[in-house]
Design a protein around this motif. Structure first.
Motif, PDB file in Angstrom:
ATOM      1  N   ILE A  59       0.830  -1.208   0.000  1.00 18.29           N
ATOM      2  CA  ILE A  59       0.000   0.000   0.000  1.00 18.29           C
ATOM      3  C   ILE A  59       0.860   1.251   0.000  1.00 18.29           C
ATOM      4  O   ILE A  59       0.618   2.200  -0.745  1.00 18.29           O
ATOM      5  N   LEU A  63       0.454   2.906  -3.514  1.00 14.68           N
ATOM      6  CA  LEU A  63      -0.726   3.755  -3.393  1.00 14.68           C
ATOM      7  C   LEU A  63      -0.358   5.107  -2.769  1.00 14.68           C
ATOM      8  O   LEU A  63      -0.645   6.150  -3.339  1.00 14.68           O
ATOM      9  N   LEU A  64       0.328   5.053  -1.632  1.00 10.83           N
ATOM     10  CA  LEU A  64       0.583   6.312  -0.919  1.00 10.83           C
ATOM     11  C   LEU A  64       1.689   7.128  -1.565  1.00 10.83           C
ATOM     12  O   LEU A  64       1.551   8.342  -1.733  1.00 10.83           O
ATOM     13  N   LEU A  67       0.751   8.882  -4.896  1.00  8.99           N
ATOM     14  CA  LEU A  67      -0.228   9.951  -4.689  1.00  8.99           C
ATOM     15  C   LEU A  67       0.284  11.035  -3.754  1.00  8.99           C
ATOM     16  O   LEU A  67      -0.452  11.959  -3.401  1.00  8.99           O
ATOM     17  N   LEU A  69       1.058  10.841  -0.568  1.00 12.80           N
ATOM     18  CA  LEU A  69       0.269  10.834   0.661  1.00 12.80           C
ATOM     19  C   LEU A  69       0.995  10.126   1.796  1.00 12.80           C
ATOM     20  O   LEU A  69       0.374   9.507   2.634  1.00 12.80           O
ATOM     21  N   TYR A  71       2.138  10.934   4.450  1.00  9.64           N
ATOM     22  CA  TYR A  71       1.730  11.279   5.817  1.00  9.64           C
ATOM     23  C   TYR A  71       0.530  10.473   6.299  1.00  9.64           C
ATOM     24  O   TYR A  71       0.201  10.492   7.478  1.00  9.64           O
ATOM     25  N   LEU A  72      -0.129   9.750   5.381  1.00  7.98           N
ATOM     26  CA  LEU A  72      -1.280   8.939   5.786  1.00  7.98           C
ATOM     27  C   LEU A  72      -0.876   7.531   6.205  1.00  7.98           C
ATOM     28  O   LEU A  72      -1.729   6.696   6.462  1.00  7.98           O
ATOM     29  N   ILE A  75      -2.264   5.923   9.723  1.00 10.31           N
ATOM     30  CA  ILE A  75      -3.691   5.582   9.796  1.00 10.31           C
ATOM     31  C   ILE A  75      -4.040   4.464   8.817  1.00 10.31           C
ATOM     32  O   ILE A  75      -4.801   3.543   9.151  1.00 10.31           O
ATOM     33  N   SER A  76      -3.397   4.463   7.626  1.00  9.92           N
ATOM     34  CA  SER A  76      -3.758   3.394   6.699  1.00  9.92           C
ATOM     35  C   SER A  76      -3.187   2.059   7.161  1.00  9.92           C
ATOM     36  O   SER A  76      -3.807   1.009   6.961  1.00  9.92           O
ATOM     37  N   LEU A  79      -5.480   0.609   9.674  1.00  7.39           N
ATOM     38  CA  LEU A  79      -6.618   0.025   8.965  1.00  7.39           C
ATOM     39  C   LEU A  79      -6.280  -1.383   8.476  1.00  7.39           C
ATOM     40  O   LEU A  79      -7.041  -2.340   8.668  1.00  7.39           O
ATOM     41  N   ALA A  83      -7.871  -4.995   9.698  1.00  3.78           N
ATOM     42  CA  ALA A  83      -8.482  -5.937   8.757  1.00  3.78           C
ATOM     43  C   ALA A  83      -7.824  -7.308   8.859  1.00  3.78           C
ATOM     44  O   ALA A  83      -8.505  -8.336   8.848  1.00  3.78           O
ATOM     45  N   LEU A  87      -9.540 -10.814   9.805  1.00  2.00           N
ATOM     46  CA  LEU A  87      -9.409 -11.961   8.910  1.00  2.00           C
ATOM     47  C   LEU A  87      -8.951 -13.192   9.689  1.00  2.00           C
ATOM     48  O   LEU A  87      -9.513 -14.285   9.554  1.00  2.00           O
TER      49      LEU A  87
ATOM     50  N   ILE B  12      -8.034   6.713   1.697  1.00  2.00           N
ATOM     51  CA  ILE B  12      -8.385   5.964   2.908  1.00  2.00           C
ATOM     52  C   ILE B  12      -9.685   5.188   2.685  1.00  2.00           C
ATOM     53  O   ILE B  12      -9.800   4.019   3.058  1.00  2.00           O
ATOM     54  N   LEU B  23     -12.846  -9.060   3.653  1.00  2.00           N
ATOM     55  CA  LEU B  23     -13.414  -9.719   4.833  1.00  2.00           C
ATOM     56  C   LEU B  23     -14.770 -10.327   4.518  1.00  2.00           C
ATOM     57  O   LEU B  23     -15.059 -11.471   4.896  1.00  2.00           O
TER      58      LEU B  23
END
Lengths: 193, 166
Positions: A59, A63-64, A67, A69, A71-72, A75-76, A79, A83, A87, B12, B23
């Motif tokens: 990710i 992804l980050l 883009l 991002l 600094y996210l 938090i990601s 997440l 998950a 699972l 996000i 899930l």
């Protein structure tokens, strides 16, 4: 190949997340009261840690960063970890209700294990590609499992020992953990990462 | 400025959505977890996990009762009361409790001169039949002991043995 073995040695012994970086002390103290729980907890944590650190790496990388991002990431990653824990819970509950009964409360607790987030965050600085990040997570979880099982054994012995009154219980456990951490310092300098 | 915020929120959301989809997919694909009947039988069993029924624990025994038609009178710790309740739940005939293996109701005994007071046996006892404090000698309450032998294995100094009920 040599690189990957070096990563394993480095994360399991030299930079052990519990005893050298002092992450994940909460399950280290909480679940080491008996050997079976320690074993189950380390297996469940190993699964979550390896999965979440490699997914976090993907990710972050694809992804980050593109883009802009970065600094996210905290938090990601949280997440992703939540998950992964969910699972694991679903899989353990469906596949082996017995193991679910034994682990019970410990599975959701993995989400709050700071070693899991710590590995994900350190991982993106230190791993250079996906396979390396996979091994980084695997090594970290093996180190966690090793230390947890060893410590559960030590605490089993402590139960039968004649401990001075002020040191009984958690106090002597922390003293033992400190000595263990000193022992692991002996590995420092063996591998650099 | 505005677009950066929107990208962040979108990213996000996408991650959260993807996690949710995975899930949901996994929980659909895997076989349904718990059999309601097994759960209800399991609730009636005493949860001593003593394995005197010949199955590795209470839940496996409940599964065997529901799925393979195992006898309902194999649980000595539960006694006749459990057999009665199981019979009522399952519409089967109540029979007296059978002792599955070996001698009738052997009880655990602690050789008190050897006991080091480690509390391991006390923790493992499913029916709280062992009393004693850390560093002090332990003993078994004979009227509570179900003879499950779980404590025998746990004792680090092998001071627990099984003896015929008095």
């Amino acid at each position: 190949m040599a690189d990957l073995i070096l990563i394993l040695i480095s994360t399991v012994l030299v930079n052990n997340f519990v005893l050298v970086r002092f992450l994940g002390l909460c399950p280290f103290m909480g679940v080491s009261r008996n050997l079976e729980a320690a074993f189950g907890m380390s297996l469940a944590t190993a699964f979550v840690l390896t999965l979440s650190s490699s997914v976090s790496y993907l990710i972050h990388q694809y992804l980050l960063l593109p883009l802009d991002l970065a600094y996210l990431r905290t938090i990601s990653f949280i997440l992703v970890i939540a998950a992964c824990v969910q699972l694991t819970e679903i899989m353990v509950r469906r596949q082996s209700p017995l193991l679910h009964q034994v682990l019970g409360i410990y599975i959701p607790l993995i989400a709050t294990n700071c070693a899991v987030l710590g590995v994900a965050l350190l991982n993106i600085q230190q791993a250079e590609n996906f396979v390396e990040s996979l091994f980084y997570g695997l090594g970290a979880s093996m180190g966690f499992a090793l230390v947890l099982v060893l410590f559960a054994g030590i605490r089993g012995r402590l139960d039968a020992a004649d401990v001075p009154l002020p040191f009984r219980g958690t106090a002597i456990a922390f003293v033992a953990a400190g000595i263990m951490s000193l022992a692991f310092l002996g590995f420092s300098g063996m591998a650099r990462l | 400025m505005g677009s950066a915020v929107i990208t962040a929120v979108l990213t996000i959301s996408v991650i959260a959505l993807a996690a949710g989809l995975v899930l949901a997919f996994v929980s659909r694909r895997l076989p349904a977890a718990t059999d309601a009947a097994v759960d209800r039988v399991n609730e009636l069993l005493p949860q001593t996990q003593c394995a005197q029924c010949g199955f590795p624990g209470c839940r496996p025994y409940a599964e065997a009762i529901v799925n393979d038609g195992a006898d309902i009178n194999l649980c000595p710790p539960g006694g006749d009361a459990t057999v009665q309740r199981l019979a009522r739940l399952l519409g089967r005939e109540a029979q007296p409790v059978a002792v599955a293996s070996g001698s009738p109701a052997a009880l655990a005994k602690i050789d008190e001169s050897l006991c080091i007071g480690c509390t391991h046996c006390r923790e493992v006892c499913p029916v709280d039949a062992i009393v004693g404090a850390q560093q002090l000698m332990h003993t078994v309450i004979a009227s509570e002991c179900t003879g499950c032998e779980l404590c025998v294995e746990r004792c680090p100094v092998d001071c627990i043995f099984m003896s015929e009920a008095a």
